[in-house]
Write a protein that holds these residues in place. Sequence first.
Motif, PDB file in Angstrom:
ATOM      1  N   LEU A  89       5.038  -7.681  -7.088  1.00 22.82           N
ATOM      2  CA  LEU A  89       4.235  -6.626  -6.972  1.00 22.82           C
ATOM      3  C   LEU A  89       5.019  -5.249  -6.882  1.00 22.82           C
ATOM      4  O   LEU A  89       4.484  -4.436  -7.625  1.00 22.82           O
ATOM      5  N   GLN A  90       6.251  -5.380  -6.713  1.00 21.42           N
ATOM      6  CA  GLN A  90       7.273  -4.234  -7.091  1.00 21.42           C
ATOM      7  C   GLN A  90       7.282  -3.764  -8.426  1.00 21.42           C
ATOM      8  O   GLN A  90       6.867  -2.626  -8.841  1.00 21.42           O
ATOM      9  N   ASP A  91       7.329  -4.669  -9.388  1.00 24.45           N
ATOM     10  CA  ASP A  91       7.359  -4.653 -10.432  1.00 24.45           C
ATOM     11  C   ASP A  91       5.983  -3.869 -11.203  1.00 24.45           C
ATOM     12  O   ASP A  91       5.850  -3.333 -12.464  1.00 24.45           O
ATOM     13  N   ARG A  92       4.821  -3.929 -10.654  1.00 24.73           N
ATOM     14  CA  ARG A  92       3.573  -3.684 -10.940  1.00 24.73           C
ATOM     15  C   ARG A  92       3.302  -2.150 -10.267  1.00 24.73           C
ATOM     16  O   ARG A  92       2.232  -1.957 -10.008  1.00 24.73           O
ATOM     17  N   GLY A  93       4.425  -1.876  -9.642  1.00 24.48           N
ATOM     18  CA  GLY A  93       4.132  -0.307  -8.827  1.00 24.48           C
ATOM     19  C   GLY A  93       3.455  -0.441  -7.499  1.00 24.48           C
ATOM     20  O   GLY A  93       3.067   0.923  -7.093  1.00 24.48           O
ATOM     21  N   PHE A  94       3.523  -1.302  -6.772  1.00 26.51           N
ATOM     22  CA  PHE A  94       3.143  -1.476  -5.411  1.00 26.51           C
ATOM     23  C   PHE A  94       4.052  -1.077  -4.392  1.00 26.51           C
ATOM     24  O   PHE A  94       5.468  -1.571  -4.691  1.00 26.51           O
ATOM     25  N   SER A  95       3.511  -0.376  -3.278  1.00 21.81           N
ATOM     26  CA  SER A  95       4.714  -0.276  -2.274  1.00 21.81           C
ATOM     27  C   SER A  95       4.290  -1.508  -1.207  1.00 21.81           C
ATOM     28  O   SER A  95       3.011  -1.754  -1.165  1.00 21.81           O
ATOM     29  N   MET A  96       5.049  -2.119  -0.409  1.00 17.81           N
ATOM     30  CA  MET A  96       4.825  -3.239   0.226  1.00 17.81           C
ATOM     31  C   MET A  96       5.088  -2.990   1.850  1.00 17.81           C
ATOM     32  O   MET A  96       6.074  -2.468   2.171  1.00 17.81           O
ATOM     33  N   ARG A  97       4.337  -3.901   2.612  1.00 15.84           N
ATOM     34  CA  ARG A  97       4.679  -3.849   3.830  1.00 15.84           C
ATOM     35  C   ARG A  97       4.351  -5.299   4.414  1.00 15.84           C
ATOM     36  O   ARG A  97       3.254  -6.059   4.009  1.00 15.84           O
ATOM     37  N   GLU A  98       5.245  -6.046   5.069  1.00 13.99           N
ATOM     38  CA  GLU A  98       4.889  -7.432   5.458  1.00 13.99           C
ATOM     39  C   GLU A  98       4.741  -7.547   6.913  1.00 13.99           C
ATOM     40  O   GLU A  98       5.189  -6.560   7.755  1.00 13.99           O
ATOM     41  N   GLN A  99       3.520  -8.095   7.129  1.00 16.25           N
ATOM     42  CA  GLN A  99       3.091  -8.173   8.812  1.00 16.25           C
ATOM     43  C   GLN A  99       2.494  -9.499   9.180  1.00 16.25           C
ATOM     44  O   GLN A  99       1.932 -10.145   8.129  1.00 16.25           O
ATOM     45  N   GLN A 100       2.414  -9.669  10.433  1.00 19.02           N
ATOM     46  CA  GLN A 100       1.981 -10.772  10.810  1.00 19.02           C
ATOM     47  C   GLN A 100       0.402 -10.525  11.437  1.00 19.02           C
ATOM     48  O   GLN A 100       0.276  -9.395  12.052  1.00 19.02           O
ATOM     49  N   PHE A 101      -0.710 -11.319  10.791  1.00 15.47           N
ATOM     50  CA  PHE A 101      -2.007 -10.837  11.286  1.00 15.47           C
ATOM     51  C   PHE A 101      -2.671 -12.063  11.797  1.00 15.47           C
ATOM     52  O   PHE A 101      -2.913 -13.143  11.120  1.00 15.47           O
ATOM     53  N   GLY A 102      -2.853 -12.336  12.973  1.00 18.77           N
ATOM     54  CA  GLY A 102      -3.177 -13.658  13.706  1.00 18.77           C
ATOM     55  C   GLY A 102      -2.338 -14.808  13.162  1.00 18.77           C
ATOM     56  O   GLY A 102      -1.061 -14.402  13.523  1.00 18.77           O
ATOM     57  N   GLU A 103      -2.508 -15.654  12.618  1.00 19.89           N
ATOM     58  CA  GLU A 103      -1.888 -16.824  12.329  1.00 19.89           C
ATOM     59  C   GLU A 103      -1.211 -16.473  10.920  1.00 19.89           C
ATOM     60  O   GLU A 103      -0.229 -17.324  10.599  1.00 19.89           O
ATOM     61  N   ASP A 104      -1.679 -15.617  10.178  1.00 18.14           N
ATOM     62  CA  ASP A 104      -1.227 -15.403   8.883  1.00 18.14           C
ATOM     63  C   ASP A 104      -0.348 -14.326   8.652  1.00 18.14           C
ATOM     64  O   ASP A 104      -0.197 -13.158   9.247  1.00 18.14           O
ATOM     65  N   ALA A 105       0.831 -14.916   7.607  1.00 23.91           N
ATOM     66  CA  ALA A 105       1.755 -13.662   7.256  1.00 23.91           C
ATOM     67  C   ALA A 105       1.147 -13.135   6.085  1.00 23.91           C
ATOM     68  O   ALA A 105       0.700 -13.666   5.193  1.00 23.91           O
ATOM     69  N   ILE A 106       1.185 -11.814   6.215  1.00 24.46           N
ATOM     70  CA  ILE A 106       0.514 -10.947   5.088  1.00 24.46           C
ATOM     71  C   ILE A 106       1.444  -9.982   4.553  1.00 24.46           C
ATOM     72  O   ILE A 106       2.107  -9.313   5.301  1.00 24.46           O
ATOM     73  N   ILE A 107       1.396 -10.092   3.112  1.00 24.68           N
ATOM     74  CA  ILE A 107       1.918  -8.643   2.466  1.00 24.68           C
ATOM     75  C   ILE A 107       0.868  -7.491   2.211  1.00 24.68           C
ATOM     76  O   ILE A 107       0.115  -8.140   1.277  1.00 24.68           O
ATOM     77  N   GLY A 108       0.931  -6.429   2.752  1.00 28.18           N
ATOM     78  CA  GLY A 108      -0.003  -5.427   2.543  1.00 28.18           C
ATOM     79  C   GLY A 108       0.472  -4.869   1.142  1.00 28.18           C
ATOM     80  O   GLY A 108       1.737  -4.283   1.464  1.00 28.18           O
ATOM     81  N   ALA A 109      -0.201  -4.574   0.149  1.00 29.67           N
ATOM     82  CA  ALA A 109       0.344  -3.874  -0.914  1.00 29.67           C
ATOM     83  C   ALA A 109      -0.421  -2.675  -1.484  1.00 29.67           C
ATOM     84  O   ALA A 109      -1.652  -2.694  -1.309  1.00 29.67           O
ATOM     85  N   THR A 110       0.193  -1.512  -1.128  1.00 32.94           N
ATOM     86  CA  THR A 110      -0.670  -0.161  -1.307  1.00 32.94           C
ATOM     87  C   THR A 110       0.194   0.530  -2.588  1.00 32.94           C
ATOM     88  O   THR A 110       0.985   0.391  -3.065  1.00 32.94           O
ATOM     89  N   GLY A 111      -0.633   1.751  -2.975  1.00 30.88           N
ATOM     90  CA  GLY A 111      -0.044   2.500  -3.807  1.00 30.88           C
ATOM     91  C   GLY A 111      -0.966   2.621  -5.197  1.00 30.88           C
ATOM     92  O   GLY A 111      -2.075   1.701  -5.325  1.00 30.88           O
ATOM     93  N   LYS A 112      -0.495   2.889  -6.247  1.00 36.04           N
ATOM     94  CA  LYS A 112      -1.187   2.967  -7.320  1.00 36.04           C
ATOM     95  C   LYS A 112      -1.068   1.758  -8.301  1.00 36.04           C
ATOM     96  O   LYS A 112      -1.293   1.834  -9.409  1.00 36.04           O
ATOM     97  N   GLY A 113      -0.279   0.574  -7.783  1.00 34.79           N
ATOM     98  CA  GLY A 113       0.203  -0.333  -8.676  1.00 34.79           C
ATOM     99  C   GLY A 113      -1.433  -0.967  -9.220  1.00 34.79           C
ATOM    100  O   GLY A 113      -2.408  -0.774  -8.672  1.00 34.79           O
ATOM    101  N   THR A 114      -1.358  -1.897 -10.312  1.00 32.53           N
ATOM    102  CA  THR A 114      -2.240  -2.751 -10.599  1.00 32.53           C
ATOM    103  C   THR A 114      -1.830  -4.034 -10.917  1.00 32.53           C
ATOM    104  O   THR A 114      -0.532  -4.272 -11.528  1.00 32.53           O
ATOM    105  N   ALA A 115      -2.364  -5.098 -10.642  1.00 28.57           N
ATOM    106  CA  ALA A 115      -2.046  -6.478 -10.747  1.00 28.57           C
ATOM    107  C   ALA A 115      -3.199  -7.421 -11.126  1.00 28.57           C
ATOM    108  O   ALA A 115      -4.406  -7.054 -10.605  1.00 28.57           O
ATOM    109  N   ASP A 116      -2.971  -8.484 -11.857  1.00 30.96           N
ATOM    110  CA  ASP A 116      -4.123  -9.400 -12.273  1.00 30.96           C
ATOM    111  C   ASP A 116      -4.281 -10.358 -11.031  1.00 30.96           C
ATOM    112  O   ASP A 116      -3.158 -10.978 -10.612  1.00 30.96           O
TER     113      ASP A 116
END
Length: 643
Positions: free
Chosen positions: A21-48
């Motif tokens: 994600l970093q290589d593709r221009g995203f900023s990241m924030r890891e968090q727990q949402f209910g049972e799930d571990a999630i990485i929230g990727a924001t910013g201007k990045g693009t990824a397939d």
Amino acid sequence: MLVVLSKGISLRDKELVRVYLQDRGFSMREQQFGEDAIIGATGKGTADIRELSLLPGVERVAATSKPYELASRETKPEDTIVTVGPVKIGGSRISIIAGPCAVESREQILETAALVRESGAVMLRGGAYKPRTSPYAFQGLGMQGLEYMKAAGEANGMPIVTEVVSPELAVQMRDLTDMFQIGARNMQNFELLKKVGSLGKPVLLKRGSSATIEEWLLSAEYLLASGTRDVVLCERGIRTFETYTRNTLDISAIPVVKDLSHLPVIVDPSHAVGIRAKVSPAGLAAIAAGADGLTVEVHPRPDEALSDGPQSLYPEQFERLMRDIEALAPVVGKELLRTPRPYQGPGVPERAVARGAGSERIAFSGESGAFAEQALMRAFGEEAPQLHVASFAAVFDAVLDGSAAAGVVPVENSLTGSIHENYDLFLRYPDIAIVGELKLRIVHCLIACEGASIDSIRMVRSHNQGFEQCREFLDQHLWRHEPYNNTATAVASILREDGTDLTTIAAIAGEAAARAHGLKVLKTGIETNPSNYTRFVIISRRNGGDRAPVPPSLGSQPPTKASLVFSVPDTPGSLFACLQILSEKGINLSKLESRPIQGQPWRYLFYVDVSLPQTEGIFEAVMEALKTKTEDFRFLGAYRASL
Ligand code: PEP
Ligand code: MN
């Protein structure tokens, strides 16, 4: 974009996802949402997204089209149910919060708590810190007020919700309040949102008076991203050019937000309209529009209130509003939430001690998506363990032999009348008693496979009740009717079919059955009359002691209704003599129906529902008197009537 990680992802794989994600221009924030571990990727990045979802340790990738992600229904399609002590907000229940605008004294909050609880409120509101427009207006009692409020909540079995106005106070208030309220004026106080979110407690987030729906949901996102899972949104009126009311209640925000977000939405009609006489109509409109509850200002003496007296309801007005909400709830497919309260009055049977939901299985006839399942979930909660059986008699069997702690069976439909099979079962199972009832609105759908259309259907399956309740719709089509034991089984049968062209078969059942079995709704609302309700009763083993749970929604409320069955001697005036006993004691009869006695042609049993007198001893005396005038006398149970 949200990257949901697999439960057992290794540190190495997690690092690979981050680098990707970093290589593709995203900023990241890891968090727990209910049972799930999630990485929230924001910013201007693009990824397939496809490539990303194939990385080891990635469970799924949710690309949201909204600036808020954790609050979005795209990320979490199912409704969030927020738990505050014994209270649940969201799903199929309507939860009512009530109390004064501000805590004014120990006596005032105790008195108000008892009054609103008596009428059915499940949570207590009240401000200890009041953000007032004028610095000279009453600012609240502060921590002292909060302590009074906590005591009032505890005395009445109600969790409390109170406004927090600064991050420092949030920490001090944490152990005293059950739910934080973020007021309209602070909706965009981001430092406050971050601090309150990080404490992990449930939060009631009011909409700012000039905030758009998107800004409001972004504020909810702040709370969710900081750590809490439990956010309830509260529409409380917005500023418009209209000056007659204090604000303008944005009713349309309710269905809009329900669509955009999985979070529960409640409405504060008091601050929305600001005029006492307009509060109840606005509150009812909110419930009709799909709100999950209300928060209402009530004061024992509004004229003496230190703040918001003109919009505070008198206790009698609140009681009336609660009754109206209870009557409206089934129309929108919901049930008014009731929670156990410390009741110490006469006439509470042993078994009416509320027990934890789902400590044992509850039986119903049918499969997932059956109307009885909806009734069960409404009475015992979504999490209650269920026992699916194949017939009504099997429900009685399961309750009798202890494989289920209770059962749910329909006894009457508002269009087609009594479901005699179940009345007959009560006679065959004298050890089974009625311990509760609830009414469910029945909306029937025509359900079929992908690819089917009304024109391709040749055969329709349902329970006989389904056919009867949709008579007018069915009369327009020359379809073959195939009866099934229940509506959800009829839906499931389509998938079990082989050899037949599936597009020729449809079933009549509720929308939940279509969802449960992955089929499509061809037409909804096909019942002849939209005022179509079914009354379900909750059955339990008699003298069950331990094994006789009363649903949490009925709590430890005293019973208000009883059901009896009796036969009378074949002599003139014998039924009249029984009715006279009831009449003389002022007991209201809400149902009287006769049924032929099996094996005894032209002899009848009478099914009778009566209201219970609140004075101890009267009903017992009436029962004794009735026994002397009847031949076969059966007491089916005493329970809390639903409206
Ligand atoms: C309140 O609920 O007491 C209150 C002040 O409401 P709002 O923040 O919506 O004005
Ligand atoms: Mn107020």
